[in-house]
Design an enzyme around this catalytic site. Sequence first.
Site, PDB file in Angstrom:
ATOM      1  N   SER A 136       1.220  54.925  72.615  1.00 33.25           N
ATOM      2  CA  SER A 136       2.434  55.741  72.705  1.00 33.25           C
ATOM      3  C   SER A 136       2.339  56.865  71.693  1.00 33.25           C
ATOM      4  O   SER A 136       1.631  56.754  70.682  1.00 33.25           O
ATOM      5  CB  SER A 136       3.668  54.882  72.412  1.00 33.25           C
ATOM      6  OG  SER A 136       4.825  55.685  72.261  1.00 33.25           O
ATOM      7  N   TYR A 149       8.046  47.874  67.184  1.00 32.14           N
ATOM      8  CA  TYR A 149       7.461  48.450  68.397  1.00 32.14           C
ATOM      9  C   TYR A 149       6.535  49.620  68.056  1.00 32.14           C
ATOM     10  O   TYR A 149       5.405  49.702  68.536  1.00 32.14           O
ATOM     11  CB  TYR A 149       8.558  48.918  69.344  1.00 32.14           C
ATOM     12  CG  TYR A 149       8.009  49.664  70.542  1.00 32.14           C
ATOM     13  CD1 TYR A 149       7.420  48.976  71.601  1.00 32.14           C
ATOM     14  CD2 TYR A 149       8.053  51.057  70.607  1.00 32.14           C
ATOM     15  CE1 TYR A 149       6.896  49.659  72.692  1.00 32.14           C
ATOM     16  CE2 TYR A 149       7.535  51.742  71.694  1.00 32.14           C
ATOM     17  CZ  TYR A 149       6.952  51.039  72.727  1.00 32.14           C
ATOM     18  OH  TYR A 149       6.420  51.713  73.796  1.00 32.14           O
TER      19      TYR A 149
END
Length: 253
Positions: A136, A149
């Site tokens: 990401s 995360y």
Amino acid sequence: MSGPPLAVVTGASSGIGAEFTQRLLDRGYRVLAVARRADRLVALEESTGGRVIAEPCDLTVDGATDAVAKRAEELGGADLLVCNAGRGLHGRFVDTERCDTLAMLQLNVLSSVDLAARIVPTMVRRGSGGVIVVASTLGFVSVPNLAAYGASKAFLLSFAEALSTELKGTGVRAMALCPGPTISEFSEVAGLDGQVEKTPGHTTTAEVVSGALRAWDAGRVTTVPGTITRLMTGALAYAPRSVGRMVMERVFR
């Protein structure tokens, strides 16, 4: 078993994983589709005449990654592994249930590393294959209110880039895919419903996977799909880390 090349795609029932599944089918792959939602996978299997092979499982359960790797071998061995399965948890770390945080890390990090450890050595012995690890843009910066995360994606980014270097000369490749804000079911599950659409440069899953496959064809090691996302990520990467944290805190309140 000889035949079309085999791709193993985790998190294949929705979002980026479902898009990868369709695009790889278009490229002539068979797809071993791994996800928890059996009904979606079976429907895919039936609609594609068996070119999608359903492998319903929860990758956080003991023995799941071993079962996936063994099924891939039964099908002739994986030519491409797409480590996409993941989930997010939005909120302050101290307000998040410990078991939820650990389950997320098990899925995002450990299942990807374990599958790579089981499948990539076989590719190396064969002298061909590849791994796409879905990280990401949040892997480039610390992310308050998505602390664990974001850290999991930083791990995956580092892992994929280092693996790419280690695999030089083996005939096997690795690439880190770093999407920015992407409209999918993931954002709803992570508690970010509505925020993605408000973020400048947000993308669709189709745009992410199209960009990923173009980068893969070009031999890239790391790719960030979307022009605006690349510019914003580059700016944050070169800014002081304190600035990145401040920006992310405002985005993910």
